[in-house]
Design a protein around this motif. Structure first.
Motif, short mmCIF file in Angstrom:
data_model
loop_
_atom_site.label_atom_id
_atom_site.label_comp_id
_atom_site.label_asym_id
_atom_site.label_seq_id
_atom_site.Cartn_x
_atom_site.Cartn_y
_atom_site.Cartn_z
N THR A 199 0.58 -1.32 0.04
CA THR A 199 0.17 -0.24 -0.37
C THR A 199 1.06 1.04 0.00
OG1 THR A 199 -1.90 -1.63 1.29
CG2 THR A 199 -1.79 1.40 1.08
N VAL A 200 1.20 1.74 -0.62
CA VAL A 200 1.43 3.15 -0.89
C VAL A 200 1.01 4.57 -0.97
CG1 VAL A 200 3.11 4.48 -2.62
CG2 VAL A 200 3.21 1.76 -2.58
N ASP A 201 0.92 4.95 0.64
CA ASP A 201 -0.07 6.12 0.85
C ASP A 201 0.23 7.78 -0.42
OD1 ASP A 201 -1.79 4.63 2.64
OD2 ASP A 201 0.71 5.38 4.35
N LYS A 202 1.72 7.53 0.01
CA LYS A 202 2.07 9.16 -1.28
C LYS A 202 3.16 8.65 -1.96
CE LYS A 202 1.08 12.74 2.11
NZ LYS A 202 0.77 14.04 2.74
N LEU A 203 3.15 9.62 -3.48
CA LEU A 203 4.68 9.30 -4.27
C LEU A 203 4.73 10.81 -4.59
CD1 LEU A 203 6.28 7.86 -5.73
CD2 LEU A 203 4.00 7.83 -7.57
N GLU A 233 0.54 3.07 -12.42
CA GLU A 233 0.50 2.38 -11.34
C GLU A 233 -0.04 2.86 -10.00
OE1 GLU A 233 0.71 -0.84 -11.06
OE2 GLU A 233 1.94 -1.39 -13.05
N ALA A 234 0.19 3.77 -9.11
CA ALA A 234 -0.56 4.50 -8.34
C ALA A 234 -1.60 5.14 -8.42
CB ALA A 234 0.57 5.92 -8.38
N LYS A 235 -1.88 5.35 -10.34
CA LYS A 235 -3.39 5.59 -10.12
C LYS A 235 -4.42 4.26 -9.46
CE LYS A 235 -3.59 9.91 -13.03
NZ LYS A 235 -3.34 10.00 -14.01
N LYS A 236 -3.59 4.14 -10.15
CA LYS A 236 -4.41 2.40 -10.50
C LYS A 236 -4.80 1.58 -8.67
CE LYS A 236 -2.48 -1.21 -13.18
NZ LYS A 236 -1.08 -1.86 -13.69
N GLY A 237 -4.36 2.22 -7.50
CA GLY A 237 -4.17 2.52 -5.85
C GLY A 237 -4.33 3.33 -5.24
N ASP A 238 -5.77 4.31 -6.40
CA ASP A 238 -5.86 5.69 -5.88
C ASP A 238 -4.80 6.48 -4.58
OD1 ASP A 238 -7.59 7.83 -5.51
OD2 ASP A 238 -8.99 6.70 -3.85
N ARG A 276 -7.10 11.17 2.41
CA ARG A 276 -6.54 12.28 1.28
C ARG A 276 -6.34 13.30 2.72
NH1 ARG A 276 -5.75 12.90 -4.19
NH2 ARG A 276 -6.48 10.35 -5.28
N ARG A 277 -5.74 14.82 2.86
CA ARG A 277 -5.90 15.60 3.77
C ARG A 277 -5.55 14.61 4.89
NH1 ARG A 277 -9.18 17.06 0.76
NH2 ARG A 277 -11.18 16.26 2.33
#
Length: 246
Positions: free
Chosen positions: A23-27, A44-49, A132-133
């Motif tokens: 799980t990647v929280d932030k990129l 890849e990031a967009k797939k996992g929101d 988010r936020r």
């Protein structure tokens, strides 16, 4: 739940983190960088929101621990996230009415860790945080929770207001902390309940507070006007505990 690496740097390492299911929280990506490997990472990031931020080279250099970020740094979750259903299962296993914390944009990792610790000790069945936020399950959160993350499910949702509506359909009702509410000792806080705690500076947002069934205030006798978010969570949680025990 398992402990995972927190900061991942470099193109191959970040791509591998996504592809291995972390799980990647932030990129964080270097502004203007759009070559093939970076585009693969963004896909890849967009797939996992995952939340994507484009930042300057100076910012990436400051964040980097290795000095070899290649224009990309990812923050992965220190622990795996749970599902809300896991919380209902836990309540059912214990033969208890669901008791869940919902956090409206908590930004300080120490506060989040302390709240998860309180949730565990108060017998809550889980904690829900927004995508988010708000801070995610970072290494600092894990340390501050003093081990509670091993036992207390934490779920991430896109929208706290919508989640409250969905949980109401499952029989829950909600109380949030706010100075303008009814003194907490006068409220009936038994049964399947969600405790909503607001952001450190702004409190519970208007959209979220409008969804709550009760607004509870904590009696204040001192010279300053508010409690720290994690302390407020503890005070209210233990009034709920007291009423559930009686």
């Amino acid at each position: 739940m398992r402990y995972q690496e927190f900061t991942v740097e470099g193109r191959n390492a970040v791509l591998e983190a996504f592809r291995s299911g972390k799980t990647v929280d932030k990129l964080f990506i270097l502004t203007g960088c759009q070559d093939g490997p970076i585009q693969s990472i963004v896909r890849e990031a967009k797939k996992g929101d995952t939340l994507i931020q484009y930042v300057s080279k100076e910012r990436l250099d400051q964040m980097s621990e290795t000095g070899k970020h290649q224009g990309v740094i990812a923050y992965t979750a220190a622990y795996d996230y749970a599902e809300i259903d896991d919380m209902f299962k836990l309540a059912e296993e214990r033969g208890e009415a669901p008791f869940i914390f919902l956090l409206d944009n908590i930004e300080d990792p120490h506060n989040l860790g302390a709240i998860i610790r309180t949730a565990n000790l108060a017998g809550a069945h889980g904690v829900i945080i927004p995508k988010r936020r708000a801070v995610g399950l970072t290494a600092t959160v894990a340390r501050t929770s003093a081990g509670a993350l091993n036992y207390t499910p934490v779920a991430k949702v896109t929208n706290i207001s919508k989640t409250i509506e969905e949980l109401k359909e499952r029989g829950m009702w909600f109380v949030c902390a706010d100075m303008g509410g009814e003194v907490m000792y006068n409220l009936d806080l038994k049964g399947p309940i969600g405790l909503v705690i607001g952001n450190e500076g702004d409190g519970v947002s208007r959209l979220v507070s409008e969804k709550c069934d009760f607004i509870a205030s904590i009696p204040m006798k001192g010279n300053i006007d508010s409690l720290n978010a994690s302390v407020a969570a503890g005070v209210l949680a233990y009034e709920i505990v007291r009423q559930r025990m009686s």
